[in-house]
Design a protein around this motif. Structure first.
Motif, short mmCIF file in Angstrom:
data_model
loop_
_atom_site.label_atom_id
_atom_site.label_comp_id
_atom_site.label_asym_id
_atom_site.label_seq_id
_atom_site.Cartn_x
_atom_site.Cartn_y
_atom_site.Cartn_z
N ASN A 87 15.25 8.74 -27.24
CA ASN A 87 15.72 8.67 -28.64
C ASN A 87 14.72 7.92 -29.49
N SER A 88 14.17 6.85 -28.96
CA SER A 88 13.19 6.07 -29.72
C SER A 88 11.96 6.91 -30.02
N SER A 105 13.94 -6.47 -32.59
CA SER A 105 15.34 -6.29 -32.18
C SER A 105 15.49 -6.93 -30.80
N GLU A 144 12.82 9.40 -32.73
CA GLU A 144 12.97 8.72 -34.02
C GLU A 144 11.61 8.27 -34.56
N SER A 166 22.13 3.92 -23.84
CA SER A 166 22.34 4.57 -25.13
C SER A 166 23.12 5.88 -24.98
N HIS A 210 9.73 0.89 -25.47
CA HIS A 210 9.81 1.18 -24.03
C HIS A 210 9.75 2.70 -23.79
N THR A 221 18.42 -0.12 -25.52
CA THR A 221 19.72 -0.77 -25.35
C THR A 221 19.85 -1.54 -24.03
N ALA A 263 18.84 -3.51 -35.05
CA ALA A 263 18.19 -3.06 -36.28
C ALA A 263 18.61 -1.62 -36.59
N1 UDP Z 1 18.68 1.24 -31.41
C1 UDP Z 1 18.99 0.85 -32.70
N2 UDP Z 1 18.75 -0.45 -33.03
C2 UDP Z 1 18.23 -1.35 -32.17
C3 UDP Z 1 17.89 -0.94 -30.85
C4 UDP Z 1 18.14 0.39 -30.51
O1 UDP Z 1 19.47 1.63 -33.53
O2 UDP Z 1 18.05 -2.51 -32.57
C5 UDP Z 1 18.97 2.65 -31.04
C6 UDP Z 1 17.75 3.51 -31.24
O3 UDP Z 1 17.69 3.97 -32.57
C7 UDP Z 1 17.96 4.64 -30.24
C8 UDP Z 1 18.80 3.97 -29.14
O4 UDP Z 1 19.27 2.74 -29.67
O5 UDP Z 1 18.68 5.70 -30.83
C9 UDP Z 1 17.99 3.67 -27.89
O6 UDP Z 1 17.83 4.86 -27.20
P1 UDP Z 1 16.58 5.17 -26.30
O7 UDP Z 1 16.79 6.52 -25.72
O8 UDP Z 1 15.34 4.98 -27.06
O9 UDP Z 1 16.58 4.04 -25.21
P2 UDP Z 1 17.65 3.54 -24.12
O10 UDP Z 1 18.49 2.51 -24.77
O11 UDP Z 1 18.44 4.75 -23.68
O12 UDP Z 1 16.80 2.96 -23.04
#
Ligand code: UDP
Length: 456
Positions: free
Chosen positions: A354-355, A306, A358, A18, A350, A280, A333
């Motif tokens: 960012n999750s 997702s 959020e 991400s 996980h 991601t 999503a």
């Molecule tokens: N995300 C999203 N929709 C999805 C899956 C992920 O918008 O279906 C976004 C989520 O909002 C977050 C980012 O992808 O901003 C994932 O970042 P995170 O730091 O949580 O995890 P990483 O992907 O870095 O492991």
């Protein structure tokens, strides 16, 4: 005061997971706040840029942002082994030359010298590059304050625990580091304890370089972690700027996922749906996917999942078909909006940073299944410090452990307590982004910092 037409902010992305997205969102936010004359150049690999910039390396509505491709380090005709660290290792091998070369070309093409390097904190070599050019380096750390503090204390941790030492007591707490008495050895990113891969060496180099940054920027807010952690960071870094929770720019159709998730959610009662996403990069291993599916079906919990991993989709095909009247599967999503939707009652996550942020801004309790990096630390904070979610028994999904976790969060008394706690944390986040809030003030300082220097 600078002549703004001479201000050129060069942003360098780390093109995996991400990472590129929040850096681009930060650039968009800065570009909207700065004078339109300020130029923002966003350097990233071609593959990652194609996903972020739909039209010829430009963003609709942002005339002062332009994307530039840098080499990804993958030799022509290279066949990947499937190891997710391989493309990262190849990219690291291409740095810093790939960024340096492309930046020089862009300066030549545009006649506009770089006046600030704003980079993903992982790209530690920017410290030297910025010093050579004679401009500030601003590092963007895409995770939370606790892991960055741990990285900055790597030498102390290794001196105490030993490197590559399998005999480390996983339950030992890190109470020898300020504010870390809740963190256990088992929560540490493996890269801190094992400096033997290109990626772990990159993180170690970062920990040495960050004190040279003019500022380190985080999508976080003051007060979210123990004051001792904040003070330790302040003592080690020149400036730390929490600017979050960062607002999200409006989503385009692709980011929205095209699956009409929000109207589907609106057909459900309050707090009834489980939203499932592992970020991601991750999909849990097959037995854990089966356990999750089993519990959702058994407990008749409506779900929005997702799920993008086509290599594992067949494992769940039967479950998805049997539960299609109560569940929805999408490849992507609109997570921020989903987590703020009143029909969602729990986020199975996980624990990517960012999750977690959020989820806090959405007021959503979490069931945590961390895998690597900072995710274990985030789980620890969510469950034991902020008490806004739960982990699962044994650390990985089993049907019995998950059933308990859903009972606690969705149907039990403790769920109410968790919701109360998350409400309080959300309130702190909201105060931070008010007009006089600390994150708003920090963002203004950041705008000043990245635009105040010019080369003429
Ligand atoms: N995300 C999203 N929709 C999805 C899956 C992920 O918008 O279906 C976004 C989520 O909002 C977050 C980012 O992808 O901003 C994932 O970042 P995170 O730091 O949580 O995890 P990483 O992907 O870095 O492991």
């Amino acid at each position: 005061m600078s002549a703004e037409k001479n201000v050129h902010v060069a942003a360098f992305a780390f093109p995996f997971g991400s990472h590129p997205t929040p850096l681009l969102h930060l650039v968009q936010r800065l570009a909207a706040a700065a004078s339109p004359a300020v130029r923002f150049s966003y350097f990233n690999t071609a593959g990652s840029n194609r996903k972020l910039f739909p039209a010829a390396n430009l963003l609709p509505g942002h005339d002062n942002i332009k994307a530039y491709d840098v080499e990804d380090g993958v030799p022509e005709g290279h066949v990947f082994s499937g190891n997710p660290l391989e493309p990262i290792g190849l990219f690291i091998g291409a740095t810093p030359q790939n960024f340096k070369k492309r930046l020089e070309e862009v300066v030549e093409e545009t006649g506009s010298k770089a006046t600030c390097l704003l980079t993903d904190a992982f790209l530690w070599f920017a410290a030297e590059m910025a010093e050579e050019i004679g401009i500030p380096w601003v590092a963007f750390w895409t995770a939370g304050p606790t892991p960055i503090s741990l990285h900055l204390n790597t030498d102390v941790i290794l001196a105490k625990l030993g490197q590559n030492d399998d005999k480390q007591n996983q339950d030992q707490t890190l109470d020898f580091i300020p504010g870390m008495s809740a963190v256990h050895v088992a929560d540490l990113p493996q890269e801190i304890l094992h400096l033997d891969t290109p990626f772990s060496r990159l993180l170690y180099s970062m920990s040495l370089a960050l004190p040279r940054a003019a500022a380190v920027v985080l999508n976080s807010f003051d007060g979210i972690v123990d004051a001792a952690v904040e003070n330790d960071l302040k003592s080690k870094l020149r400036k730390i700027l929490n600017v979050g929770p960062s607002p999200h720019p409006p989503l385009n159709e692709e980011e929205r996922g095209g699956g009409d998730c929000l109207s589907w959610l609106s057909n459900h009662p309050a707090a009834a749906v489980a939203y499932i996403s592992f970020g991601t990069m991750l999909t849990p291993p097959p037995p854990e996917l089966s356990a999750l599916a089993e519990v959702l079906e058994e407990k008749k919990i409506p779900y929005l999942w997702s799920f993008r991993d086509n290599s594992k989709r067949h494992l769940l095909e039967g479950f998805f078909e049997r539960t299609s009247s109560v569940g929805k599967v999408v490849e992507w999503a609109p997570q921020v909006e989903v987590l703020a939707h009143s029909s969602v009652g729990v986020f199975v996550t996980h624990c990517g940073w960012n999750s977690v942020v959020e989820s806090i801004t959405g007021g959503m309790p979490m069931i945590c299944r961390p895998f690597f990096g900072d995710q274990m630390i985030n789980r620890r904070l969510v469950e034991d410090v902020w008490r806004i979610g739960v982990g699962v028994e044994g650390g990985s999904f089993s049907a019995s452990g998950l059933a308990k976790a859903f009972d606690v969060v969705m149907f039990g008394e403790k769920g109410k307590e968790i919701r109360g706690n998350i409400g309080k944390l959300r309130e702190c986040a909201n105060i931070a982004i008010e007009e006089n809030g600390t994150s708003t003030q920090n963002f203004k300082s950041l705008v000043g910092l990245v635009t105040s220097y010019d080369q003429d």
